[in-house]
Design a protein around this motif. Structure first.
Motif, PDB file in Angstrom:
ATOM      1  N   LYS A   1      52.765  37.298  39.266  1.00 11.98           N
ATOM      2  CA  LYS A   1      52.413  36.299  38.239  1.00 11.98           C
ATOM      3  C   LYS A   1      51.343  35.341  38.761  1.00 11.98           C
ATOM      4  O   LYS A   1      50.642  34.716  37.970  1.00 11.98           O
ATOM      5  CB  LYS A   1      53.653  35.549  37.776  1.00 11.98           C
ATOM      6  CG  LYS A   1      54.409  34.794  38.837  1.00 11.98           C
ATOM      7  CD  LYS A   1      55.698  34.221  38.262  1.00 11.98           C
ATOM      8  CE  LYS A   1      56.517  33.498  39.319  1.00 11.98           C
ATOM      9  NZ  LYS A   1      57.810  33.018  38.781  1.00 11.98           N
ATOM     10  N   THR A   2      51.219  35.230  40.096  1.00 13.66           N
ATOM     11  CA  THR A   2      50.110  34.446  40.650  1.00 13.66           C
ATOM     12  C   THR A   2      48.785  35.115  40.314  1.00 13.66           C
ATOM     13  O   THR A   2      47.823  34.461  39.905  1.00 13.66           O
ATOM     14  CB  THR A   2      50.261  34.302  42.176  1.00 13.66           C
ATOM     15  OG1 THR A   2      51.476  33.626  42.469  1.00 13.66           O
ATOM     16  CG2 THR A   2      49.097  33.527  42.765  1.00 13.66           C
ATOM     17  N   SER A   3      48.718  36.429  40.481  1.00  9.36           N
ATOM     18  CA  SER A   3      47.523  37.163  40.066  1.00  9.36           C
ATOM     19  C   SER A   3      47.309  36.999  38.564  1.00  9.36           C
ATOM     20  O   SER A   3      46.183  36.833  38.097  1.00  9.36           O
ATOM     21  CB  SER A   3      47.667  38.652  40.401  1.00  9.36           C
ATOM     22  OG  SER A   3      47.704  38.857  41.792  1.00  9.36           O
TER      23      SER A   3
ATOM     24  N   SER B   1      48.985  43.784  38.167  1.00  7.49           N
ATOM     25  CA  SER B   1      49.075  44.590  39.387  1.00  7.49           C
ATOM     26  C   SER B   1      47.837  44.389  40.249  1.00  7.49           C
ATOM     27  O   SER B   1      46.778  43.961  39.782  1.00  7.49           O
ATOM     28  CB  SER B   1      49.193  46.071  39.031  1.00  7.49           C
ATOM     29  OG  SER B   1      47.944  46.553  38.527  1.00  7.49           O
ATOM     30  N   ASP B   2      47.968  44.725  41.514  1.00  9.19           N
ATOM     31  CA  ASP B   2      46.780  44.870  42.355  1.00  9.19           C
ATOM     32  C   ASP B   2      45.955  46.026  41.816  1.00  9.19           C
ATOM     33  O   ASP B   2      46.506  46.988  41.269  1.00  9.19           O
ATOM     34  CB  ASP B   2      47.177  45.165  43.796  1.00  9.19           C
ATOM     35  CG  ASP B   2      47.777  43.949  44.487  1.00  9.19           C
ATOM     36  OD1 ASP B   2      47.537  42.830  44.033  1.00  9.19           O
ATOM     37  OD2 ASP B   2      48.507  44.135  45.485  1.00  9.19           O
ATOM     38  N   PRO B   3      44.615  45.957  41.952  1.00  8.48           N
ATOM     39  CA  PRO B   3      43.810  47.072  41.430  1.00  8.48           C
ATOM     40  C   PRO B   3      44.033  48.357  42.211  1.00  8.48           C
ATOM     41  O   PRO B   3      44.158  48.351  43.433  1.00  8.48           O
ATOM     42  CB  PRO B   3      42.366  46.567  41.587  1.00  8.48           C
ATOM     43  CG  PRO B   3      42.440  45.512  42.638  1.00  8.48           C
ATOM     44  CD  PRO B   3      43.799  44.884  42.522  1.00  8.48           C
TER      45      PRO B   3
ATOM     46  N   SER C   1      37.927  33.123  37.629  1.00 15.59           N
ATOM     47  CA  SER C   1      38.953  33.332  38.653  1.00 15.59           C
ATOM     48  C   SER C   1      39.438  34.780  38.681  1.00 15.59           C
ATOM     49  O   SER C   1      39.940  35.246  39.714  1.00 15.59           O
ATOM     50  CB  SER C   1      40.141  32.390  38.407  1.00 15.59           C
ATOM     51  OG  SER C   1      40.659  32.547  37.090  1.00 15.59           O
ATOM     52  N   ALA C   2      39.295  35.515  37.570  1.00 16.97           N
ATOM     53  CA  ALA C   2      39.725  36.914  37.548  1.00 16.97           C
ATOM     54  C   ALA C   2      38.890  37.748  38.511  1.00 16.97           C
ATOM     55  O   ALA C   2      39.423  38.562  39.272  1.00 16.97           O
ATOM     56  CB  ALA C   2      39.629  37.481  36.131  1.00 16.97           C
ATOM     57  N   ALA C   3      37.563  37.548  38.507  1.00 14.55           N
ATOM     58  CA  ALA C   3      36.690  38.291  39.420  1.00 14.55           C
ATOM     59  C   ALA C   3      36.986  37.936  40.868  1.00 14.55           C
ATOM     60  O   ALA C   3      36.994  38.816  41.747  1.00 14.55           O
ATOM     61  CB  ALA C   3      35.230  38.009  39.081  1.00 14.55           C
ATOM     62  N   ARG C   4      37.248  36.664  41.126  1.00 15.47           N
ATOM     63  CA  ARG C   4      37.573  36.262  42.501  1.00 15.47           C
ATOM     64  C   ARG C   4      38.875  36.901  42.955  1.00 15.47           C
ATOM     65  O   ARG C   4      38.995  37.352  44.085  1.00 15.47           O
ATOM     66  CB  ARG C   4      37.659  34.738  42.595  1.00 15.47           C
ATOM     67  CG  ARG C   4      36.338  34.013  42.418  1.00 15.47           C
ATOM     68  CD  ARG C   4      36.433  32.572  42.892  1.00 15.47           C
ATOM     69  NE  ARG C   4      37.385  31.799  42.088  1.00 15.47           N
ATOM     70  CZ  ARG C   4      37.056  31.102  41.003  1.00 15.47           C
ATOM     71  NH1 ARG C   4      35.794  31.093  40.584  1.00 15.47           N
ATOM     72  NH2 ARG C   4      37.967  30.422  40.346  1.00 15.47           N
TER      73      ARG C   4
ATOM     74  N   ASP D   1      48.245  40.844  55.413  1.00 14.03           N
ATOM     75  CA  ASP D   1      49.313  39.876  55.617  1.00 14.03           C
ATOM     76  C   ASP D   1      49.367  38.831  54.527  1.00 14.03           C
ATOM     77  O   ASP D   1      50.187  37.925  54.572  1.00 14.03           O
ATOM     78  CB  ASP D   1      49.113  39.161  56.969  1.00 14.03           C
ATOM     79  CG  ASP D   1      49.207  40.139  58.115  1.00 14.03           C
ATOM     80  OD1 ASP D   1      49.956  41.111  57.978  1.00 14.03           O
ATOM     81  OD2 ASP D   1      48.533  39.930  59.135  1.00 14.03           O
ATOM     82  N   ASP D   2      48.485  38.902  53.524  1.00  8.60           N
ATOM     83  CA  ASP D   2      48.403  37.890  52.475  1.00  8.60           C
ATOM     84  C   ASP D   2      49.172  38.360  51.258  1.00  8.60           C
ATOM     85  O   ASP D   2      48.633  39.009  50.370  1.00  8.60           O
ATOM     86  CB  ASP D   2      46.930  37.641  52.113  1.00  8.60           C
ATOM     87  CG  ASP D   2      46.791  36.522  51.105  1.00  8.60           C
ATOM     88  OD1 ASP D   2      47.762  35.773  50.921  1.00  8.60           O
ATOM     89  OD2 ASP D   2      45.698  36.408  50.513  1.00  8.60           O
ATOM     90  N   GLU D   3      50.474  38.039  51.197  1.00  9.36           N
ATOM     91  CA  GLU D   3      51.325  38.502  50.116  1.00  9.36           C
ATOM     92  C   GLU D   3      51.772  37.323  49.270  1.00  9.36           C
ATOM     93  O   GLU D   3      52.018  36.238  49.776  1.00  9.36           O
ATOM     94  CB  GLU D   3      52.566  39.220  50.679  1.00  9.36           C
ATOM     95  CG  GLU D   3      52.246  40.497  51.418  1.00  9.36           C
ATOM     96  CD  GLU D   3      51.852  41.613  50.485  1.00  9.36           C
ATOM     97  OE1 GLU D   3      52.182  41.529  49.297  1.00  9.36           O
ATOM     98  OE2 GLU D   3      51.219  42.565  50.952  1.00  9.36           O
TER      99      GLU D   3
END
Length: 276
Positions: A128-130, A147-149, A214-217, A255-257
């Motif tokens: 939900k952060t994404s 989801s992650d791409p 922010s979506a592209a970032r 490591d960035d979860e």
């Protein structure tokens, strides 16, 4: 009617045939069975294809239980305590979002050299952060899991072009600020694009000018090359061009979860009907 025919018609069915029919068509027994095999998606897909009755049970019970088993926190958040009710767009659509990368074709605002077919994924992580990164400032009160791409190398002009395909789902989309904004802007539904998860009609967020920077970032996209759609049931799917990471960057980002992620580490080889 002959005597033999009368005896045959009055003779009760064997106990084995009765137990077989009542067992395989019993919701509780099927739920217990799939629990023992940890809700194997391929088995569930094949089971739902056996007969109309089993397909109906899968639609009514089994897909919902699969979603709860695979992503309990995400489902609890999306369903808001109504996990035993009907999920917007159907539980089968939510299960498909969890397990299926829908591929892509060229659209009005996003061009690819050749279409990429959809495929089932071995792992998926939803956050939900994404999702907040995909919402405009005035829509940040909505809840969206993205989801992650899923990364796909392409045969474009550059050898390092990578296509990212992502998907997501809104909570309570019919009451969301995002839907109200689309209607307020009189955004038209797309003629040629349908939701790959429920076949409903979709809005282009690019056309509606509701894609925040922010979506592209968040996606790691370059040149602003991204597009995504949202259907009337609140399912999101989109594509973007990704900047390939170096080895060092891969190790750092590993490591960035997000603490709020769910649906992660889904291992599956499945035969789910992707055309439903």
């Amino acid at each position: 009617m002959s005597r033999d025919q009368r005896l045959k018609s009055n003779y009760p069915p064997s106990q084995g045939s009765q137990s077989s029919e009542s067992g395989i068509l019993n919701d509780s027994i099927l739920v217990l069975l799939f629990k023992t095999i940890e809700w194997d998606v391929q088995t569930l897909c094949l089971t739902s294809l056996v007969s109309r009755k089993l397909r109906a049970i899968a639609e009514r019970v089994l897909w919902r239980e699969l979603c709860v088993y695979r992503a309990p926190r995400m489902v609890a958040s999306l369903a808001n305590g109504t996990a035993h009710g009907r999920f917007c767009g159907g539980w089968h659509a939510l299960a498909k979002i969890m397990f299926f990368c829908c591929g892509c074709e060229s659209t009005r605002h996003f061009k690819v050299n050749q279409p990429l077919p959809g495929h089932f994924v071995k792992a998926a992580r939803f956050s939900k952060t994404s999702g907040r990164s995909f919402l405009s400032k005035k829509c940040r009160g909505d809840l969206l899991y993205v989801s992650d791409p899923c990364e796909h190398p392409t045969t474009g002009d550059k050898e390092d072009d990578y296509l990212g395909i992502y998907r997501g789902v809104f909570k309570g989309f019919t009451r969301s600020t995002t839907r109200a904004s689309l209607i307020g802007r009189q955004a038209a539904l797309e003629d040629r694009v349908r939701c790959p998860y429920c076949r409903a009609r979709v809005w282009s967020m690019t056309t509606a000018r509701l894609v925040p920077k922010s979506a592209a970032r968040r996606l790691g996209s370059h040149d602003g090359g991204l597009e995504y759609f949202v259907c009337v049931n609140g399912h999101l799917h989109g594509t973007c061009w990704l900047v390939p990471l170096s080895t060092d960057e891969d190790e750092t980002n590993g490591d960035d979860e997000d603490n709020d992620s769910d649906g992660g580490n889904i291992d599956t080889q499945t035969g789910m009907d992707v055309h439903q």
